[in-house]
Design a protein around this motif. Structure first.
Motif, mmCIF file in Angstrom:
data_model
loop_
_atom_site.group_PDB
_atom_site.id
_atom_site.type_symbol
_atom_site.label_atom_id
_atom_site.label_comp_id
_atom_site.label_asym_id
_atom_site.label_seq_id
_atom_site.Cartn_x
_atom_site.Cartn_y
_atom_site.Cartn_z
ATOM 1 N N ARG A 157 -10.068 -7.354 8.794
ATOM 2 C CA ARG A 157 -10.845 -7.330 7.545
ATOM 3 C C ARG A 157 -9.901 -7.183 6.372
ATOM 4 O O ARG A 157 -8.703 -6.996 6.548
ATOM 5 C CB ARG A 157 -11.785 -6.133 7.598
ATOM 6 N N ASP B 212 -8.009 -1.885 2.362
ATOM 7 C CA ASP B 212 -8.495 -1.050 1.272
ATOM 8 C C ASP B 212 -7.438 0.014 1.028
ATOM 9 O O ASP B 212 -7.216 0.841 1.921
ATOM 10 C CB ASP B 212 -9.834 -0.420 1.704
ATOM 11 N N ASP C 25 0.860 -1.178 0.000
ATOM 12 C CA ASP C 25 0.000 0.000 0.000
ATOM 13 C C ASP C 25 0.905 1.240 0.000
ATOM 14 O O ASP C 25 2.125 1.117 0.177
ATOM 15 C CB ASP C 25 -0.852 -0.053 1.278
ATOM 16 N N GLU D 177 -5.659 -2.608 -0.791
ATOM 17 C CA GLU D 177 -4.985 -3.851 -1.193
ATOM 18 C C GLU D 177 -5.947 -4.841 -1.867
ATOM 19 O O GLU D 177 -5.605 -5.518 -2.840
ATOM 20 C CB GLU D 177 -4.346 -4.544 0.018
HETATM 21 N N1 GLY Z 1 -4.781 -0.149 3.362
HETATM 22 C C1 GLY Z 1 -4.710 -0.153 4.760
HETATM 23 C C2 GLY Z 1 -5.904 -0.590 5.451
HETATM 24 O O1 GLY Z 1 -6.838 -1.093 4.862
HETATM 25 O O2 GLY Z 1 -5.955 -0.460 6.665
#
Ligand code: GLY
Ligand code: AMP
Length: 417
Positions: free
Chosen positions: A288, A291, A213, A293
């Motif tokens: 979870r 986001d 990320d 990724e």
């Molecule tokens: N991309 C980092 C997160 O979802 O925490």
């Protein structure tokens, strides 16, 4: 044929809905509340992620076979426990396990107890003792709000003055609202970051391919921490040995520790890691899919997501592999993100659908999309090499026009240099 409900509204949920819609076992995908950009693959249902009663009612009325939870907030609030009480099939950790993201302090303490590598730290509940501790530390140092803060509750302070200022903002001025009333102060880790996500049920941990990320808002890793500004997978310049180390020393022991603590974990476990010169260390756990990724990992995932999740739920070994292509995606965010964002500006040029363009926060007005969130679009490319994926992603980014959007130009820079 199965019906699936995805809970959430961002790019991650668009990717999940797209992947479920590819399954020959799935007849229909719903997303609650979703966003208008996802209607290429799913039906949006106007129910909020924390309205458990309405979600349960919907799942019963529609005879949904599987509910998949995207974001952390409903998990930390106990959505899985509520669904289970009603005998409904849902994938995600219960409240007593989702706490590994819900409280940084919990997650640090359990790592310490079970010898799982992470940065050294102390936790604080009052400003004066935290301030006194800071005066004895070396810098940079990391301040983390204990509770949920949408990926933004972390400050890396380069000097004592900066750390003291941030401490005051977090603990006395409620910079991250009540998330900052308890705080973890930890050692700054140097190295390269990567995200390793796994399907977990109890002590069974099935890893996915790693991704990287880009947390800072601007090019060259400048600006504030965000929820993430772009991602790519695989990360071939980080060796398989590092991934094995993260599995053996961190992911597996963590799953085992949770079982031993009577908090058995079922769902996606997200490990955020730093490859330091002293080995792989944990930065954070999330309860979870990450986001953004997920938006690239699910493109690379070869397998039927519905079957995989059902197998994991039933303690069967899931069958999947990863494509030999590289996927790289760029977040287009509203100017001002992560501190604020103006909604409503018109976006032109969104001619493609999932998975090349995933909607993180858009609305639709008469005949065009508009900005409706901090992170707005996830635009990606596929290639035989990362260079090709990069070129394709940015070509697509450049075909989208909106004066109120910005994006990083250097997604993948660690692999490209
Ligand atoms: N991309 C980092 C997160 O979802 O925490
Ligand atoms: P977190 O929300 O804990 O993932 O932190 C957000 C981002 O801050 C991480 O992805 C890292 O880039 C950075 N970060 C967090 N903790 C540390 C640390 N101990 N040392 C260096 N960077 C960190």
């Amino acid at each position: 044929m199965a019906k699936v409900l995805v809970i959430g509204s961002g790019g991650r949920e668009h990717a999940l809905a797209w992947k479920f819609s590819q399954s020959p076992l799935v007849e229909e995908v719903f997303v609650a509340p979703g966003n208008v950009g996802m209607t290429d693959v799913a039906t949006c249902v106007k129910i909020g992620v924390n309205d458990f009663d309405a979600l349960i009612q919907f799942v019963k009325a529609e005879e949904i076979d599987l509910t998949f939870v995207g974001p952390e907030v409903p998990l930390v609030n106990g959505i899985v426990d509520e669904f289970e009480k009603e005998g409904l099939t849902i994938f995600g950790p219960r409240k007593n396990a989702a706490i590994i993201e819900g409280s940084k302090r919990f997650s640090k303490d359990i790592m310490k107890k079970y010898g799982i590598p992470t940065a050294n730290y102390e936790s604080f509940e009052d400003y004066n003792s935290a301030n006194a501790y800071l005066t004895k530390q070396s810098f940079p140092i990391v301040l983390k709000a204990d509770g949920l803060a949408a990926g933004k509750g972390v400050v890396i302070a380069k000097t004592l003055e900066e750390a003291q200022h941030e401490l005051y903002e977090m603990m006395c001025n409620q910079k991250f609202s009540t998330a900052g009333s308890q705080l973890v102060i930890e050692e700054y880790l140097e190295g390269e970051e990567f995200s390793l996500l796994a399907f977990v049920n109890g002590t069974n941990v099935y890893p996915m391919q790693i991704a990287q990320d880009h947390k800072r808002a601007f090019d060259r890793d400048e600006g504030l921490n965000t929820g993430g500004m772009g991602a790519y997978t695989p990360v071939t310049h980080l060796s398989n040995d590092l991934v094995d180390e993260a599995m053996d020393k961190i992911m597996q022991p963590m799953a085992k520790a949770m079982v031993q603590e009577d908090r058995s974990y079922c769902g996606i476990l997200y490990g955020g890691f730093m490859a330091t010169k002293d080995g792989v260390k944990t930065i954070e756990f999330n309860c979870r899919f990450g986001d953004p990724e997920t938006e690239v990992i699910l493109q690379a995932l070869q397998g039927d997501l519905y079957q995989i999740v059902m197998d994991v739920l039933h303690q069967k070994k899931p069958v999947y592999s990863f494509s030999n292509k590289t996927y790289l995606g760029v977040v287009m965010a509203a100017k001002g993100y992560p501190e604020h964002s103006n909604k409503g500006a018109r976006i032109d040029g969104i001619d493609q659908q999932a998975p090349s363009i995933l909607h993180m926060g858009t609305a639709f007005d008469t005949d065009h999309y508009t900005i409706n969130g901090g992170r707005v679009l996830f635009v990606s490319g596929e290639g035989d090499t990362i260079e090709e994926a990069y070129q394709k992603a940015y070509q697509l980014v450049e075909s989208i026009h909106c004066d109120d959007l910005f994006y990083r130009h250097d997604i993948g820079h660690r692999a490209l240099k």
